[in-house]
Design a protein around this motif. Structure first.
Motif, PDB file in Angstrom:
ATOM      1  N   UNK A  21       0.698  -1.515   0.067  1.00  0.00           N
ATOM      2  CA  UNK A  21       0.014   0.164  -0.025  1.00  0.00           C
ATOM      3  C   UNK A  21       0.981   1.397   0.105  1.00  0.00           C
ATOM      4  N   UNK A  22       1.869   1.315   0.938  1.00  0.00           N
ATOM      5  CA  UNK A  22       2.755   2.563   0.816  1.00  0.00           C
ATOM      6  C   UNK A  22       3.639   2.475  -0.693  1.00  0.00           C
ATOM      7  N   UNK A  23       3.943   1.385  -1.170  1.00  0.00           N
ATOM      8  CA  UNK A  23       4.513   1.544  -2.595  1.00  0.00           C
ATOM      9  C   UNK A  23       3.549   2.218  -3.632  1.00  0.00           C
ATOM     10  N   UNK A  24       2.282   1.695  -3.508  1.00  0.00           N
ATOM     11  CA  UNK A  24       1.359   2.169  -4.550  1.00  0.00           C
ATOM     12  C   UNK A  24       1.168   3.731  -4.161  1.00  0.00           C
ATOM     13  N   UNK A  25       0.814   3.891  -2.904  1.00  0.00           N
ATOM     14  CA  UNK A  25       0.673   5.496  -2.655  1.00  0.00           C
ATOM     15  C   UNK A  25       1.570   6.369  -3.065  1.00  0.00           C
ATOM     16  N   UNK A  26       3.016   6.058  -2.773  1.00  0.00           N
ATOM     17  CA  UNK A  26       4.170   6.653  -3.030  1.00  0.00           C
ATOM     18  C   UNK A  26       4.190   6.840  -4.620  1.00  0.00           C
ATOM     19  N   UNK A  27       3.917   5.814  -5.348  1.00  0.00           N
ATOM     20  CA  UNK A  27       3.928   5.714  -6.881  1.00  0.00           C
ATOM     21  C   UNK A  27       2.868   6.705  -7.294  1.00  0.00           C
ATOM     22  N   UNK A  28       1.678   6.813  -6.650  1.00  0.00           N
ATOM     23  CA  UNK A  28       0.580   7.665  -7.106  1.00  0.00           C
ATOM     24  C   UNK A  28       0.945   9.131  -6.936  1.00  0.00           C
ATOM     25  N   UNK A  29       1.557   9.310  -5.843  1.00  0.00           N
ATOM     26  CA  UNK A  29       1.721  10.665  -5.435  1.00  0.00           C
ATOM     27  C   UNK A  29       2.984  11.241  -6.328  1.00  0.00           C
ATOM     28  N   UNK A  35       2.138  10.531 -15.375  1.00  0.00           N
ATOM     29  CA  UNK A  35       1.679   9.311 -15.912  1.00  0.00           C
ATOM     30  C   UNK A  35       0.399   9.443 -16.624  1.00  0.00           C
ATOM     31  N   UNK A  36      -0.483  10.099 -15.846  1.00  0.00           N
ATOM     32  CA  UNK A  36      -1.844  10.207 -16.449  1.00  0.00           C
ATOM     33  C   UNK A  36      -1.677  11.251 -17.683  1.00  0.00           C
ATOM     34  N   UNK A  37      -0.829  12.244 -17.506  1.00  0.00           N
ATOM     35  CA  UNK A  37      -0.926  13.087 -18.548  1.00  0.00           C
ATOM     36  C   UNK A  37      -0.324  12.425 -19.942  1.00  0.00           C
ATOM     37  N   UNK A  38       0.502  11.574 -19.664  1.00  0.00           N
ATOM     38  CA  UNK A  38       1.401  11.002 -20.850  1.00  0.00           C
ATOM     39  C   UNK A  38       0.306   9.969 -21.161  1.00  0.00           C
ATOM     40  N   UNK A  39      -0.547   9.339 -20.475  1.00  0.00           N
ATOM     41  CA  UNK A  39      -1.761   8.588 -20.999  1.00  0.00           C
ATOM     42  C   UNK A  39      -2.575   9.123 -21.750  1.00  0.00           C
ATOM     43  N   UNK A  40      -3.030  10.280 -21.892  1.00  0.00           N
ATOM     44  CA  UNK A  40      -4.014  10.897 -22.468  1.00  0.00           C
ATOM     45  C   UNK A  40      -3.436  11.371 -23.748  1.00  0.00           C
ATOM     46  N   UNK A  41      -2.293  11.529 -23.959  1.00  0.00           N
ATOM     47  CA  UNK A  41      -1.449  12.217 -25.072  1.00  0.00           C
ATOM     48  C   UNK A  41      -1.852  11.637 -26.566  1.00  0.00           C
ATOM     49  N   UNK A  42      -1.546  10.258 -26.458  1.00  0.00           N
ATOM     50  CA  UNK A  42      -2.051   9.451 -27.743  1.00  0.00           C
ATOM     51  C   UNK A  42      -3.422   9.984 -28.131  1.00  0.00           C
ATOM     52  N   UNK A  43      -4.564   9.678 -27.216  1.00  0.00           N
ATOM     53  CA  UNK A  43      -5.878  10.113 -27.737  1.00  0.00           C
ATOM     54  C   UNK A  43      -6.187  11.672 -28.126  1.00  0.00           C
ATOM     55  N   UNK A  44      -5.181  12.305 -27.482  1.00  0.00           N
ATOM     56  CA  UNK A  44      -5.513  13.557 -27.897  1.00  0.00           C
ATOM     57  C   UNK A  44      -4.859  13.891 -29.352  1.00  0.00           C
ATOM     58  N   UNK A  45      -3.938  13.273 -29.580  1.00  0.00           N
ATOM     59  CA  UNK A  45      -3.201  13.126 -31.099  1.00  0.00           C
ATOM     60  C   UNK A  45      -4.333  12.714 -32.018  1.00  0.00           C
TER      61      UNK A  45
END
Length: 520
Positions: A21-29, A35-45
């Motif tokens: 849980x600590x690992x996941x929380x650290x990764x999210x923060x 990562x979310x921004x990079x994920x929407x980049x292709x659909x935006x293109x």
């Protein structure tokens, strides 16, 4: 650097679930937003490409192709080029700058009149080179106050971040800011990892080391008349660190023409090698570290056995202070699937950081009186005739034989490449130990386990000792008392002195008895 805990080991004293849980929380923060921004980049293109004069199929296909090729180039370039060329933090800053530059280009290209929108990536660039300047972040966490640590040098690359740190009067090597590969503070323990298996073999000429670490262990082999030594180390930076900072402790390892130090995966080298060896020495690999489970697999031991010449030995060193009894049983059971004779030896007599070796014999074997280890033990034992010796005979390191019928191992699962139970169990037990719900194999259970193997009844039926003078069994038992005395002393137990006196009495009596028999 503050978000992931300042480079310190995360998870604290939580169990496995809390750690994940600590690992996941650290990764999210830390990386969730980018990562979310990079994920929407292709659909935006895809959306921007709607105005393209070409058909939608051709446009989408071209974008997907570019995205795939860029993903391949990015993963290879980041791991194999940028980390070694620029390092961790400059590489991250470069990637961030490229993304901001791409954003600025898109704004200018598609919205030439959007002056206010165009400011966003420009502001981001300014923040990146001022407030978020990663060049100020440390590569390795050190504690100069409490631990007296001083960073000497760092290497960055695809194999990880390797650092040499001076702590007090000693040097040590750290991998990825946490994993210690050894140091100059325990040179005797590292050297015994060579001396003991070398002296157990009748005449070792060709030796293979699986792992380099500081190089102190491998360097000890040059005290013997060997013909060829191969040292395989998977991390090239570890080789550089050993050569530059530990040369005075490695006995001329990097200058001796008999030695080949190669930057390769030792497991793969053994699987593909045509050469044969008298002795294979496997370094201390902590089972809970990702990727090390295959070094304890049946397939690895089988490949290693095929590389051994007649009479060859495989020495598997294990840090009991980093494994529970469960992992120790799994490793032992896996070796028993491959080697007809497996014996257990102590690497030291420490209470808090005990190290042991499982010695796998290519053929069924017994200890002969002519074995160099026994000859060296005889010399050490002579010092104890008058009760003043302080050298521990090497035979006292013997902790008994192991077998499939032993209840400690008979029910243990076998670790294979297809069923890598170590890879899953060890990290879980590591976190349970941190949370106080499991214990490393260093407590009373370790002493009880060893006592089972060296009591008089067990030693009387120990097939491995059947070829030597029965008086040597008392020296083996003395080794247990010596280990027990160290452990009891660390626990402030009142019987510590009793155990130490039993050790000295047994050695003195055996020295006298062997001397008397030699005169007959």
């Amino acid at each position: 650097m503050a978000l992931p805990g300042g480079g310190d080991y995360i998870g604290g004293d939580t169990g496995f679930a809390g750690y994940m849980g600590h690992v996941v929380l650290t990764a999210v923060v830390a990386v969730g937003l980018p990562v979310t921004a990079m994920g929407v980049l292709l659909p935006y293109l895809f959306k921007l490409a709607e105005a393209d004069a070409r058909g939608p199929g051709e446009t989408v296909g071209a974008l997907v192709m570019i995205n795939t090729l860029a993903a391949i180039a990015g993963s290879v370039g980041a791991g194999c080029v940028l980390l070694g060329w620029l390092g961790l933090w400059p590489s991250l800053r470069l990637m961030a700058a490229l993304y901001l530059a791409a954003a600025l280009w898109l704004v200018v290209e598609k919205q030439p009149k959007g002056g206010s929108v165009r400011l966003a990536p420009i502001v981001g660039m300014l923040i990146l080179i001022t407030l978020l300047d990663t060049s100020r972040l440390p590569l390795v966490r050190t504690d100069p106050i409490e631990k007296e640590e001083m960073l000497l040098k760092v290497w960055e690359g695809a194999d990880g971040t390797v650092a040499v740190v001076r702590q007090g009067g000693h040097l040590r090597t750290k991998l990825n800011n946490w994993y210690t590969l050894g140091g100059t503070g325990d040179t005797i323990t590292q050297q015994i990892q060579t001396h003991l298996p070398m002296l157990l073999h009748e005449n070792p000429k060709r030796v293979f080391y699986l792992g380099l670490g500081t190089g102190i262990t491998a360097g000890a082999v040059l005290d013997y008349p060997v013909e060829s030594v191969v040292v395989a180390e998977i991390a090239p930076s570890v080789i550089k660190a050993s050569r530059e900072f530990f040369s005075e402790y490695t006995n001329g390892l990097f200058d001796d023409p008999r030695v080949s130090v190669i930057a390769e995966d030792g497991r793969n080298v053994l699987r593909g090698a045509q050469s044969e060896f008298d002795l294979i020495i496997s370094d201390l690999f902590i089972p809970w570290k990702a990727g090390t489970g295959t070094l304890y697999s049946v397939e690895h031991y089988q490949a290693s056995k095929r590389r051994l010449r007649e009479g060859g030995l495989y020495a598997q060193w294990i840090p009991l202070y980093q494994v529970t009894q469960e992992e120790f049983a799994i490793i032992t059971r896996s070796m028993l699937e491959v080697f007809p004779t497996v014996t257990l030896w102590r690497g030291n007599f420490w209470a808090d950081r005990p190290v042991v070796a499982l010695i796998g014999h290519r053929e069924a074997a017994i200890l002969e009186s002519s074995t160099p280890l026994l000859v060296a033990s005889q010399r050490a034992l002579e010092e104890h005739k008058d009760g003043v010796g302080d050298t521990v005979p090497l035979i006292a390191h013997y902790a008994g034989g192991v077998s499939k019928t032993d209840t400690n191992f008979s029910d243990a699962p076998v670790n294979t490449d297809n069923r890598p139970v170590i890879e899953y169990r060890a990290p879980i037990n590591h976190r349970l130990e941190k949370a106080g719900r499991a214990e490393w194999f260093t407590d009373e259970r370790m002493l009880d386990f060893m006592a089972e193997r060296v009591n008089r009844d067990a030693l009387a039926t120990d097939a491995y000792l059947s070829g030597i003078n029965p008086a040597w069994r008392d020296v083996v038992q003395a080794g247990y008392y010596f280990h027990a005395s160290k452990a009891l002393k660390s626990w402030e137990h009142e019987d510590a002195d009793v155990a130490e006196q039993a050790y000295r009495d047994l050695l003195q009596q055996t020295a006298i008895e062997l001397g008397r028999r030699a005169l007959q």
